[in-house]
Design a protein around this motif. Structure first.
Motif, PDB file in Angstrom:
ATOM      1  N   HIS A 114      -9.688  23.093  40.133  1.00  0.00           N
ATOM      2  CA  HIS A 114     -11.055  22.635  40.413  1.00  0.00           C
ATOM      3  C   HIS A 114     -11.253  21.198  39.931  1.00  0.00           C
ATOM      4  O   HIS A 114     -11.729  20.334  40.677  1.00  0.00           O
ATOM      5  CB  HIS A 114     -12.051  23.579  39.746  1.00  0.00           C
ATOM      6  CG  HIS A 114     -13.473  23.337  40.122  1.00  0.00           C
ATOM      7  ND1 HIS A 114     -14.478  24.133  39.697  1.00  0.00           N
ATOM      8  CD2 HIS A 114     -14.069  22.378  40.854  1.00  0.00           C
ATOM      9  CE1 HIS A 114     -15.628  23.693  40.157  1.00  0.00           C
ATOM     10  NE2 HIS A 114     -15.398  22.619  40.868  1.00  0.00           N
ATOM     11  N   ARG A 115     -10.869  20.938  38.693  1.00  0.00           N
ATOM     12  CA  ARG A 115     -11.033  19.583  38.145  1.00  0.00           C
ATOM     13  C   ARG A 115     -10.215  18.566  38.935  1.00  0.00           C
ATOM     14  O   ARG A 115     -10.679  17.462  39.219  1.00  0.00           O
ATOM     15  CB  ARG A 115     -10.645  19.559  36.667  1.00  0.00           C
ATOM     16  CG  ARG A 115     -11.601  20.303  35.754  1.00  0.00           C
ATOM     17  CD  ARG A 115     -11.285  20.079  34.286  1.00  0.00           C
ATOM     18  NE  ARG A 115      -9.890  20.238  33.951  1.00  0.00           N
ATOM     19  CZ  ARG A 115      -9.313  21.380  33.567  1.00  0.00           C
ATOM     20  NH1 ARG A 115     -10.027  22.482  33.468  1.00  0.00           N
ATOM     21  NH2 ARG A 115      -8.029  21.415  33.262  1.00  0.00           N
ATOM     22  N   LEU A 116      -9.008  18.938  39.305  1.00  0.00           N
ATOM     23  CA  LEU A 116      -8.162  18.036  40.090  1.00  0.00           C
ATOM     24  C   LEU A 116      -8.789  17.794  41.470  1.00  0.00           C
ATOM     25  O   LEU A 116      -8.741  16.674  41.994  1.00  0.00           O
ATOM     26  CB  LEU A 116      -6.753  18.613  40.219  1.00  0.00           C
ATOM     27  CG  LEU A 116      -5.670  17.666  40.672  1.00  0.00           C
ATOM     28  CD1 LEU A 116      -5.632  16.380  39.872  1.00  0.00           C
ATOM     29  CD2 LEU A 116      -4.313  18.362  40.594  1.00  0.00           C
ATOM     30  N   GLY A 117      -9.402  18.818  42.031  1.00  0.00           N
ATOM     31  CA  GLY A 117     -10.116  18.643  43.299  1.00  0.00           C
ATOM     32  C   GLY A 117     -11.253  17.647  43.181  1.00  0.00           C
ATOM     33  O   GLY A 117     -11.483  16.831  44.085  1.00  0.00           O
ATOM     34  N   LEU A 118     -11.962  17.688  42.059  1.00  0.00           N
ATOM     35  CA  LEU A 118     -13.053  16.733  41.838  1.00  0.00           C
ATOM     36  C   LEU A 118     -12.524  15.304  41.711  1.00  0.00           C
ATOM     37  O   LEU A 118     -13.137  14.360  42.221  1.00  0.00           O
ATOM     38  CB  LEU A 118     -13.849  17.110  40.592  1.00  0.00           C
ATOM     39  CG  LEU A 118     -14.649  18.406  40.675  1.00  0.00           C
ATOM     40  CD1 LEU A 118     -15.292  18.721  39.335  1.00  0.00           C
ATOM     41  CD2 LEU A 118     -15.689  18.328  41.777  1.00  0.00           C
TER      42      LEU A 118
ATOM     43  N   LEU B  34     -12.864  10.895  34.325  1.00  0.00           N
ATOM     44  CA  LEU B  34     -13.518  10.924  35.632  1.00  0.00           C
ATOM     45  C   LEU B  34     -14.946  10.397  35.516  1.00  0.00           C
ATOM     46  O   LEU B  34     -15.377   9.552  36.305  1.00  0.00           O
ATOM     47  CB  LEU B  34     -13.515  12.348  36.198  1.00  0.00           C
ATOM     48  CG  LEU B  34     -14.205  12.547  37.543  1.00  0.00           C
ATOM     49  CD1 LEU B  34     -13.522  11.751  38.637  1.00  0.00           C
ATOM     50  CD2 LEU B  34     -14.219  14.037  37.894  1.00  0.00           C
ATOM     51  N   ALA B  35     -15.668  10.865  34.514  1.00  0.00           N
ATOM     52  CA  ALA B  35     -17.048  10.420  34.298  1.00  0.00           C
ATOM     53  C   ALA B  35     -17.104   8.924  33.990  1.00  0.00           C
ATOM     54  O   ALA B  35     -18.066   8.246  34.356  1.00  0.00           O
ATOM     55  CB  ALA B  35     -17.690  11.219  33.170  1.00  0.00           C
ATOM     56  N   GLN B  36     -16.068   8.404  33.350  1.00  0.00           N
ATOM     57  CA  GLN B  36     -16.011   6.979  33.020  1.00  0.00           C
ATOM     58  C   GLN B  36     -15.538   6.121  34.199  1.00  0.00           C
ATOM     59  O   GLN B  36     -15.553   4.897  34.123  1.00  0.00           O
ATOM     60  CB  GLN B  36     -15.068   6.743  31.833  1.00  0.00           C
ATOM     61  CG  GLN B  36     -15.570   7.321  30.534  1.00  0.00           C
ATOM     62  CD  GLN B  36     -14.523   7.227  29.423  1.00  0.00           C
ATOM     63  OE1 GLN B  36     -13.318   7.235  29.664  1.00  0.00           O
ATOM     64  NE2 GLN B  36     -15.007   7.152  28.188  1.00  0.00           N
ATOM     65  N   GLY B  37     -15.076   6.783  35.263  1.00  0.00           N
ATOM     66  CA  GLY B  37     -14.603   6.041  36.425  1.00  0.00           C
ATOM     67  C   GLY B  37     -13.142   5.656  36.371  1.00  0.00           C
ATOM     68  O   GLY B  37     -12.654   4.930  37.239  1.00  0.00           O
ATOM     69  N   ASP B  38     -12.415   6.124  35.361  1.00  0.00           N
ATOM     70  CA  ASP B  38     -10.981   5.835  35.240  1.00  0.00           C
ATOM     71  C   ASP B  38     -10.228   6.927  36.003  1.00  0.00           C
ATOM     72  O   ASP B  38      -9.707   7.884  35.424  1.00  0.00           O
ATOM     73  CB  ASP B  38     -10.584   5.805  33.760  1.00  0.00           C
ATOM     74  CG  ASP B  38      -9.133   5.415  33.546  1.00  0.00           C
ATOM     75  OD1 ASP B  38      -8.382   5.267  34.543  1.00  0.00           O
ATOM     76  OD2 ASP B  38      -8.742   5.265  32.368  1.00  0.00           O
ATOM     77  N   LEU B  39     -10.194   6.787  37.318  1.00  0.00           N
ATOM     78  CA  LEU B  39      -9.683   7.838  38.187  1.00  0.00           C
ATOM     79  C   LEU B  39      -8.177   8.071  38.039  1.00  0.00           C
ATOM     80  O   LEU B  39      -7.721   9.208  38.127  1.00  0.00           O
ATOM     81  CB  LEU B  39     -10.028   7.533  39.641  1.00  0.00           C
ATOM     82  CG  LEU B  39     -11.519   7.346  39.941  1.00  0.00           C
ATOM     83  CD1 LEU B  39     -11.735   7.073  41.413  1.00  0.00           C
ATOM     84  CD2 LEU B  39     -12.311   8.554  39.485  1.00  0.00           C
ATOM     85  N   LYS B  40      -7.430   7.014  37.819  1.00  0.00           N
ATOM     86  CA  LYS B  40      -5.973   7.169  37.667  1.00  0.00           C
ATOM     87  C   LYS B  40      -5.654   7.983  36.412  1.00  0.00           C
ATOM     88  O   LYS B  40      -4.849   8.910  36.455  1.00  0.00           O
ATOM     89  CB  LYS B  40      -5.291   5.797  37.635  1.00  0.00           C
ATOM     90  CG  LYS B  40      -3.786   5.893  37.640  1.00  0.00           C
ATOM     91  CD  LYS B  40      -3.300   6.565  38.921  1.00  0.00           C
ATOM     92  CE  LYS B  40      -1.803   6.695  38.915  1.00  0.00           C
ATOM     93  NZ  LYS B  40      -1.311   7.617  39.919  1.00  0.00           N
ATOM     94  N   SER B  41      -6.293   7.645  35.285  1.00  0.00           N
ATOM     95  CA  SER B  41      -6.063   8.407  34.047  1.00  0.00           C
ATOM     96  C   SER B  41      -6.539   9.848  34.201  1.00  0.00           C
ATOM     97  O   SER B  41      -5.891  10.776  33.722  1.00  0.00           O
ATOM     98  CB  SER B  41      -6.785   7.752  32.871  1.00  0.00           C
ATOM     99  OG  SER B  41      -6.217   6.500  32.578  1.00  0.00           O
ATOM    100  N   ALA B  42      -7.671  10.029  34.874  1.00  0.00           N
ATOM    101  CA  ALA B  42      -8.189  11.381  35.097  1.00  0.00           C
ATOM    102  C   ALA B  42      -7.177  12.205  35.885  1.00  0.00           C
ATOM    103  O   ALA B  42      -6.892  13.363  35.542  1.00  0.00           O
ATOM    104  CB  ALA B  42      -9.526  11.324  35.837  1.00  0.00           C
ATOM    105  N   GLU B  43      -6.612  11.596  36.931  1.00  0.00           N
ATOM    106  CA  GLU B  43      -5.628  12.305  37.751  1.00  0.00           C
ATOM    107  C   GLU B  43      -4.396  12.681  36.939  1.00  0.00           C
ATOM    108  O   GLU B  43      -3.912  13.819  37.012  1.00  0.00           O
ATOM    109  CB  GLU B  43      -5.234  11.442  38.944  1.00  0.00           C
ATOM    110  CG  GLU B  43      -4.210  12.108  39.842  1.00  0.00           C
ATOM    111  CD  GLU B  43      -3.806  11.239  41.022  1.00  0.00           C
ATOM    112  OE1 GLU B  43      -3.043  11.746  41.851  1.00  0.00           O
ATOM    113  OE2 GLU B  43      -4.232  10.068  41.115  1.00  0.00           O
TER     114      GLU B  43
END
Length: 181
Positions: free
Chosen positions: A47-51, A12-21
């Motif tokens: 919480h993390r998934l909400g972010l 998420l911090a790196q901007g890789d939203l798909k991998s974060a999800e």
């Protein structure tokens, strides 16, 4: 599950939203299926998934996940914990982003109240509150110098959007003063 959640935050911090999800969904799935999972771990995964969903602009899903997180933290730990305060803060940010300034202000005030109570307890709890608040500071450009600073900053933004400029100025000045101490 914990490592997947940490990797999800990193992505998420790196901007890789798909991998974060993907990582956060898998972390949540593992926590929900494991009989050994603690409620706070499940709440943290929500919480993390909400972010992630908030960052993706999927506001309805973000709100659902953040609300579930707040509800689980409250039912399992009560309201006097840093995780509860941080989840409320993020829910307030979402409400502000949706233009729901009164709801946002209520969440910011409650988060601020909980944090103030925690800071009055023990040094360890205060340090934990600072750490939790700082983990999510990357979402805004202000450096957190004190655990109350972010809550005051968000409350100030809520006042500004409600055109309550005197209150906004006081909150934002207090946030700045706490950040530079």
């Amino acid at each position: 599950a914990k490592i997947l959640g940490s990797l999800g935050l990193m992505k998420l911090a790196q901007g890789d939203l798909k991998s974060a999800e993907v990582m956060e969904l898998e972390s949540l799935r593992i926590y929900e299926k494991s009989p050994d999972s603690e409620d706070k771990d499940v709440a943290s995964a929500f919480h993390r998934l909400g972010l992630v969903k908030l960052t993706q602009g999927e506001f309805k899903e973000a709100e659902d996940y953040l609300r579930r997180s707040v509800d689980i933290y409250f039912s399992s730990q009560g309201s006097e914990h840093t995780e509860f305060a941080t989840a409320l803060l993020d829910l307030g940010i979402l409400k502000r982003d949706l233009g729901e300034s009164e709801a946002a202000e209520a969440k910011f005030r409650e988060s601020l109240r909980v944090t103030e109570q925690l800071l009055g307890n023990t040094k360890q709890e205060a340090e934990t509150a600072y750490t939790k608040a700082s983990q999510f500071a990357h979402r805004r450009s202000v450096r957190i110098g004190h655990p109350l600073a972010r809550r005051l900053m968000e409350l100030g933004h809520a006042y500004q959007e409600a055109e309550r400029y005197d209150e906004a100025e006081r909150s934002l000045i207090d946030a700045i003063l706490l950040s530079i101490k």
